[in-house]
Write a protein that holds these residues in place. Structure first.
Motif, PDB file in Angstrom:
ATOM      1  N   GLY A 101       0.834  -1.190   0.000  1.00  0.00           N
ATOM      2  CA  GLY A 101       0.000   0.000   0.000  1.00  0.00           C
ATOM      3  C   GLY A 101       0.868   1.239   0.000  1.00  0.00           C
ATOM      4  N   GLU A 102       0.226   2.383  -0.127  1.00  0.00           N
ATOM      5  CA  GLU A 102       0.938   3.663  -0.115  1.00  0.00           C
ATOM      6  C   GLU A 102       0.306   4.596   0.897  1.00  0.00           C
ATOM      7  N   GLY A 103       1.125   5.462   1.477  1.00  0.00           N
ATOM      8  CA  GLY A 103       0.635   6.393   2.477  1.00  0.00           C
ATOM      9  C   GLY A 103       0.377   5.686   3.800  1.00  0.00           C
ATOM     10  N   PRO A 104      -0.199   6.393   4.772  1.00  0.00           N
ATOM     11  CA  PRO A 104      -0.480   5.795   6.074  1.00  0.00           C
ATOM     12  C   PRO A 104      -1.426   4.599   5.943  1.00  0.00           C
ATOM     13  N   ALA A 105      -1.137   3.532   6.663  1.00  0.00           N
ATOM     14  CA  ALA A 105      -1.984   2.337   6.615  1.00  0.00           C
ATOM     15  C   ALA A 105      -3.315   2.603   7.304  1.00  0.00           C
ATOM     16  N   THR A 106      -4.391   1.985   6.791  1.00  0.00           N
ATOM     17  CA  THR A 106      -5.725   2.168   7.351  1.00  0.00           C
ATOM     18  C   THR A 106      -6.400   0.813   7.548  1.00  0.00           C
ATOM     19  N   GLN A 107      -7.458   0.818   8.333  1.00  0.00           N
ATOM     20  CA  GLN A 107      -8.244  -0.398   8.522  1.00  0.00           C
ATOM     21  C   GLN A 107      -8.906  -0.852   7.228  1.00  0.00           C
ATOM     22  N   SER A 108      -9.262   0.094   6.388  1.00  0.00           N
ATOM     23  CA  SER A 108      -9.990  -0.234   5.160  1.00  0.00           C
ATOM     24  C   SER A 108      -9.168  -1.103   4.211  1.00  0.00           C
ATOM     25  N   GLU A 109      -7.848  -1.100   4.362  1.00  0.00           N
ATOM     26  CA  GLU A 109      -7.012  -1.946   3.501  1.00  0.00           C
ATOM     27  C   GLU A 109      -7.336  -3.422   3.671  1.00  0.00           C
ATOM     28  N   TYR A 110      -7.787  -3.810   4.859  1.00  0.00           N
ATOM     29  CA  TYR A 110      -8.073  -5.218   5.112  1.00  0.00           C
ATOM     30  C   TYR A 110      -9.248  -5.719   4.279  1.00  0.00           C
ATOM     31  N   ALA A 111     -10.073  -4.796   3.814  1.00  0.00           N
ATOM     32  CA  ALA A 111     -11.216  -5.191   2.992  1.00  0.00           C
ATOM     33  C   ALA A 111     -10.793  -5.580   1.586  1.00  0.00           C
ATOM     34  N   LEU A 112      -9.591  -5.176   1.192  1.00  0.00           N
ATOM     35  CA  LEU A 112      -9.110  -5.457  -0.157  1.00  0.00           C
ATOM     36  C   LEU A 112      -8.591  -6.889  -0.268  1.00  0.00           C
ATOM     37  N   SER A 113      -8.718  -7.447  -1.444  1.00  0.00           N
ATOM     38  CA  SER A 113      -8.258  -8.816  -1.671  1.00  0.00           C
ATOM     39  C   SER A 113      -6.858  -8.852  -2.257  1.00  0.00           C
ATOM     40  N   ASN A 114      -6.045  -7.875  -1.875  1.00  0.00           N
ATOM     41  CA  ASN A 114      -4.666  -7.876  -2.347  1.00  0.00           C
ATOM     42  C   ASN A 114      -3.918  -9.068  -1.764  1.00  0.00           C
TER      43      ASN A 114
END
Length: 254
Positions: A224-237
């Motif tokens: 990811g880029e920039g500050p990490a967020t909780q919303s990243e966990y929703a992604l299927s990366n």
């Protein structure tokens, strides 16, 4: 671990298997059998240590598996517990600690909250009461003001007590098992500065110990880029391929 679209253990298992490393992946007991333990039985050993010991022994009994090259890889709380697992199973060829905190587990909770409060999608005024409530519960844990059956910060007191009694850094220094410490530099749940750096400092003179900090990766080793967020966990990366390659290379070199 599954968090939204993030499936770190599934990705890791498939990646290692595709590189010739046999994998035994299982659901944590508290998840697979949620009613099998009372709150007072929710100890670090019952939740995180005992089952990997059984899994390692099962792997050794599989003909196609090299019984002298069995390793344990743990993430977050599992990473914290990995030295304890190796202390109890001296036959392990190695332990991999993915984003395992070097400090007491409850110490990182308030830092996570403070990080999220700095992001644009969170308003501090609306979160202040929650912050104060968390802080008071962390103070309770620090002071030992709970019983094993009490639920504090969403976990039973038995877990907080047994984590508090366990010194993962001291245990890591005492065991001789090869160790690989991995973390993403965007991780806001386990601090690269306070935890990863401490592992490096405390274990600097320990033989057979490797460290890797990954640029651009968060707690679940997704990019990811920039500050990490909780919303990243929703992604299927997927789990970053470099992590899989590094872990496979380390495991096969033991």
């Amino acid at each position: 671990m599954t968090a939204g679209g993030s499936k770190i253990f599934k990705d890791l298992a498939e990646g290692l298997a595709s590189r010739g490393v046999a994998v035994l992946r299982y659901d944590r007991r508290s998840h697979a059998c949620p009613n099998s333990l009372s709150a007072a039985e929710w100890t670090l050993d019952n939740i995180t240590v005992n089952d990997p010991l059984v899994a390692a022994e099962q792997l050794r009994n599989i003909e196609e598996v090299d019984s002298e090259k069995v390793i344990v890889a743990g993430h977050s709380l599992g990473g914290l517990a990995a030295p304890r697992i190796a202390e109890r199973d001296e036959s392990l060829a190695g332990i991999a600690m993915l984003a395992g905190p070097a400090r007491n587990f409850y110490e990182i909770f308030i830092e996570q909250f403070e990080h999220l409060a700095t992001l644009g999608e969170y308003e501090w005024e609306r979160m202040a009461n929650i912050y104060e409530r968390w802080q008071s519960r962390i103070d309770r844990i620090r002071e030992g003001d709970y019983s094993d059956g009490d639920i504090v910060l969403d976990y039973p007191g038995a877990l907080w007590r047994t984590v508090d009694e366990y010194d993962q850094v001291g245990t890591a220094k005492e065991i001789e098992t090869p160790m690989f410490v991995l973390q993403g530099e965007r991780d806001y749940q386990v601090s690269p500065e306070e935890d990863f750096d401490r592992w490096q400092e405390e274990l600097a003179d320990r033989p057979n110990t490797s460290f890797e900090l990954y640029e651009g990766l968060g707690h679940t080793f997704q990019y990811g880029e920039g500050p990490a967020t909780q919303s990243e966990y929703a992604l299927s990366n997927p789990l970053d391929e470099t992590v899989v390659e590094d872990l496979a290379s380390w495991a096969t070199s033991l």
